[in-house]
Design a protein around this motif. Sequence first.
Motif, mmCIF file in Angstrom:
data_model
loop_
_atom_site.group_PDB
_atom_site.id
_atom_site.type_symbol
_atom_site.label_atom_id
_atom_site.label_comp_id
_atom_site.label_asym_id
_atom_site.label_seq_id
_atom_site.Cartn_x
_atom_site.Cartn_y
_atom_site.Cartn_z
ATOM 1 N N VAL A 54 0.836 -1.206 0.000
ATOM 2 C CA VAL A 54 0.000 0.000 0.000
ATOM 3 C C VAL A 54 0.868 1.252 0.000
ATOM 4 O O VAL A 54 0.665 2.178 -0.801
ATOM 5 C CB VAL A 54 -0.937 -0.009 1.230
ATOM 6 C CG1 VAL A 54 -1.689 1.321 1.325
ATOM 7 C CG2 VAL A 54 -1.924 -1.158 1.134
ATOM 8 N N VAL A 55 1.857 1.299 0.888
ATOM 9 C CA VAL A 55 2.714 2.488 0.989
ATOM 10 C C VAL A 55 3.535 2.657 -0.298
ATOM 11 O O VAL A 55 3.680 3.771 -0.815
ATOM 12 C CB VAL A 55 3.641 2.378 2.211
ATOM 13 C CG1 VAL A 55 4.643 3.532 2.231
ATOM 14 C CG2 VAL A 55 2.822 2.359 3.485
ATOM 15 N N GLY A 56 4.072 1.547 -0.813
ATOM 16 C CA GLY A 56 4.844 1.642 -2.046
ATOM 17 C C GLY A 56 4.018 2.171 -3.191
ATOM 18 O O GLY A 56 4.507 2.941 -4.035
ATOM 19 N N GLY A 57 2.745 1.774 -3.255
ATOM 20 C CA GLY A 57 1.883 2.244 -4.328
ATOM 21 C C GLY A 57 1.477 3.688 -4.158
ATOM 22 O O GLY A 57 1.650 4.508 -5.074
ATOM 23 N N VAL A 58 0.968 4.034 -2.992
ATOM 24 C CA VAL A 58 0.418 5.378 -2.794
ATOM 25 C C VAL A 58 1.524 6.411 -2.628
ATOM 26 O O VAL A 58 1.572 7.424 -3.349
ATOM 27 C CB VAL A 58 -0.520 5.382 -1.568
ATOM 28 C CG1 VAL A 58 -1.015 6.799 -1.310
ATOM 29 C CG2 VAL A 58 -1.691 4.440 -1.783
ATOM 30 N N VAL A 59 2.448 6.176 -1.710
ATOM 31 C CA VAL A 59 3.499 7.164 -1.433
ATOM 32 C C VAL A 59 4.568 7.134 -2.532
ATOM 33 O O VAL A 59 4.907 8.164 -3.123
ATOM 34 C CB VAL A 59 4.125 6.903 -0.050
ATOM 35 C CG1 VAL A 59 5.253 7.906 0.214
ATOM 36 C CG2 VAL A 59 3.070 6.990 1.034
ATOM 37 N N GLY A 60 5.106 5.920 -2.790
ATOM 38 C CA GLY A 60 6.145 5.820 -3.815
ATOM 39 C C GLY A 60 5.647 6.209 -5.188
ATOM 40 O O GLY A 60 6.367 6.848 -5.971
ATOM 41 N N GLY A 61 4.397 5.838 -5.503
ATOM 42 C CA GLY A 61 3.846 6.181 -6.812
ATOM 43 C C GLY A 61 3.592 7.655 -6.982
ATOM 44 O O GLY A 61 3.838 8.229 -8.041
ATOM 45 N N ALA A 62 3.098 8.309 -5.922
ATOM 46 C CA ALA A 62 2.773 9.733 -6.020
ATOM 47 C C ALA A 62 4.019 10.601 -6.075
ATOM 48 O O ALA A 62 4.030 11.642 -6.745
ATOM 49 C CB ALA A 62 1.898 10.139 -4.827
ATOM 50 N N LEU A 63 5.086 10.192 -5.376
ATOM 51 C CA LEU A 63 6.282 11.037 -5.280
ATOM 52 C C LEU A 63 7.419 10.590 -6.182
ATOM 53 O O LEU A 63 8.398 11.316 -6.334
ATOM 54 C CB LEU A 63 6.789 11.048 -3.826
ATOM 55 C CG LEU A 63 5.802 11.510 -2.758
ATOM 56 C CD1 LEU A 63 6.453 11.420 -1.379
ATOM 57 C CD2 LEU A 63 5.321 12.931 -3.027
ATOM 58 N N GLY A 64 7.343 9.404 -6.777
ATOM 59 C CA GLY A 64 8.464 8.802 -7.474
ATOM 60 C C GLY A 64 8.899 9.535 -8.727
ATOM 61 O O GLY A 64 8.195 10.398 -9.265
ATOM 62 N N GLY A 65 10.089 9.159 -9.201
ATOM 63 C CA GLY A 65 10.654 9.800 -10.373
ATOM 64 C C GLY A 65 10.260 9.165 -11.684
ATOM 65 O O GLY A 65 10.592 9.680 -12.749
ATOM 66 N N SER A 66 9.581 8.026 -11.647
ATOM 67 C CA SER A 66 9.112 7.353 -12.859
ATOM 68 C C SER A 66 7.598 7.274 -12.829
ATOM 69 O O SER A 66 7.003 6.995 -11.778
ATOM 70 C CB SER A 66 9.706 5.940 -12.955
ATOM 71 O OG SER A 66 9.096 5.210 -14.007
#
Length: 758
Positions: A54-66
């Motif tokens: 969940v965190v990888g999807g929501v946080v990592g997805g929203a802030l990520g560089g790709s």
Amino acid sequence: MTISDGTIAPRNWKSVFRHDVPASLVVFLVAVPLSLGIAVASGAPVAAGLVAAVVGGVVGGALGGSVVQVSGPAAGLSLVVAELVHTYGWRATCAITVMAGLLQLVLGGLKVARAALGVSPAVVHGMLAGVGVVIALSQLHIVLGGSPQRSALENVLELPAQILDNHTHAVMIGVLTIGVLLVWGRIPRLRAVPAPLAALMVATLTAAVSGWDLTKVDLKGGFSSVQGPLMPQGDWHAIAGAVLLVALLAGVESLLTCVASNRLHDGPRADLDRELTAQGVANVVSGALGGLPVAGVVVRTTTNARAGARSRWSTVLHGVWVLLFTAVFAWMIALIPLEALAALLLFIGVQMVNLAHVRNLRNHREMPVYFVTLAGVVLIGLAEGVAIGLGLAALLALRRLAWVSVDVRQAGERRWRIVVTGSLTFLGVPRLTEALRGIPAGAAVELDLHLDFMDNAAFEALHTWRLDHERTGGVIDVDEPHAEWYSAAINGVRLFPARIPPRHDRWWLPWAYRRRSRSAEAGGVGSGSYAVIGADGTRHDDISVLCEPQGMPDLLEGMREFQRRTAPMVRPVLHRMARKQSPSHLFITCADSRIVPNIITASGPGDLFTLRNIGNLVPRADAVPADDSVAATIEYAVKVLDVRMITVCGHSGCGAMSALLGEVPDLPALRNWLRHGRQSLARFVAAEPCDDDAGPLDRLCRTNVIQQLDNLRSHPFVDTLVRAGKLELTGLYFDIGAARVHVLEQERFTPVPELRTG
């Protein structure tokens, strides 16, 4: 396909619902079983894997560089997490995850993300393969109904006894799960449902219907069962090392996946520093909520791109679906047999040993690094295996950088040729001196130094040998085609590898300007320096004129240089076209010695069928007397060689055109030949005066090119092909002083544009 960087205008919400929502559902179906399996392999609570998803999807997805990368729990980190859980406990492992995330935030702020790309791919692939082997060996025991041992070696030793025991239900559900994984993707109609999800569904339904006695996944309480972080107790040096290991491994895997994601779409390129910062935030949040460490994952990222994702909304929504599913359907997860998850992990572990990577590494001679890293991870540990792999990769890189080849051959009676290639350092001095020791005293030596670096130890060894050899009456001819390390050392010039201007092979220079470093001692031949003024007025003082020994023709010396330097490179090309030529152009130009067609067209053997004569003249078909030589060349090029273009190239300062303007020399053959240029002179006289700065001679040279193109059309077979669009006629004009080619466009010559960089 248009991919957004995440900024969604109101009119683009339609694209989100059409593309990103379906893609997010596909990724969600893949992420749930993988997250559960990785949590089991890590020795963490099952819910921790879902928290990380969940965190990888929501946080990592929203802030990520790709825009397409999907983050979550990664199989490559499971060994580290399992060791941390065993050493410090689960809650302390969550605190280590938080600290690793903070370290990633610092590294991202320092803009060091690209440094991770400096890690040898052989080490990364070897590490992942080693992790895959360890996971497969440990999960195989669970599939067989037993318990995994503490190390991969113990798992191997205990495997025979484990196989001999009767674990009927566990083995059957494991075989069924793996069978579905193998078959599912091969049936086109079933590919809509991800194979991992299908395998777990089939295994769960089969176990429920059959009433088999299997271990179920423990997910009591769902997300409410997770616990927050607790500061680890113990040696802070070991804890700091664990934080560094988690941060670096998760960061490197994420960044490599981020780079790979660029190949999956044509949208905005990935921002690596932003991605590393986003991973840091995600790990802080995941660890604080009791989740596993987060990293970018290749499988989920590839699935996301192939499912049609066009913005980062797909990644974010997949995390939302995991959250809703766990909150509402946690009871369904509790029905999954643990042996089925173990079989899924066994399958994933085997897939992590990617044979395609092995083949690529073999082509670059990096297989030793791969297999040493793999063996180190399996037999010793993850951190130790990676460290050993990095050390070996550094040693091999140093060996390649210090590689030197010394080839000594006898070129004739008492004449030897030595070719030294590579980086000549103190490491190569023993090989160099051993090779030089075999040169007999008093022999003539051609020494070719193809070097990209020479240190002082190598220079001292080489120069000392040269002086000793010359004292015995020997003659040494030193040539440095690339960088003049030896000459610079003799002259006391300080050179740096990064500052050495690239030098090309000087085959195009006139004989008079070929530079050689010859010995002026012991009867050697000296070199005289001459300044050359370029077309732009620049003075070049570094060109030397070779003072050849008496009786040595330039042509013979040039042929020797061809045989020694150019022939080995061009021989494979000429061998393939030895029995047949197929040029695309007939190139008609002047016999002037300053015109070299292959230089001004950057062409090679087999490209141009060349016709040269004084004045680049093409006698008309009705010329009297007829000129069969030129006509035969054109006829053969068009009818036999099937050329598609004929080019007439004139040049500035043409002697033939000068003769037409003035008085033709008293040379009978030349006078007869220049009769074919009378049409050019008449056309020049009839033309209106031009406003350009060119003098009468150069204007006639250009007019002559246009006239010769018309003369070509007087040959019926040429005119027929031109009218049919099967043959093209072009005109060129070469300004010798400016080294500039002009192309004919509608009776006007336009300079060919230069390609400028920077």
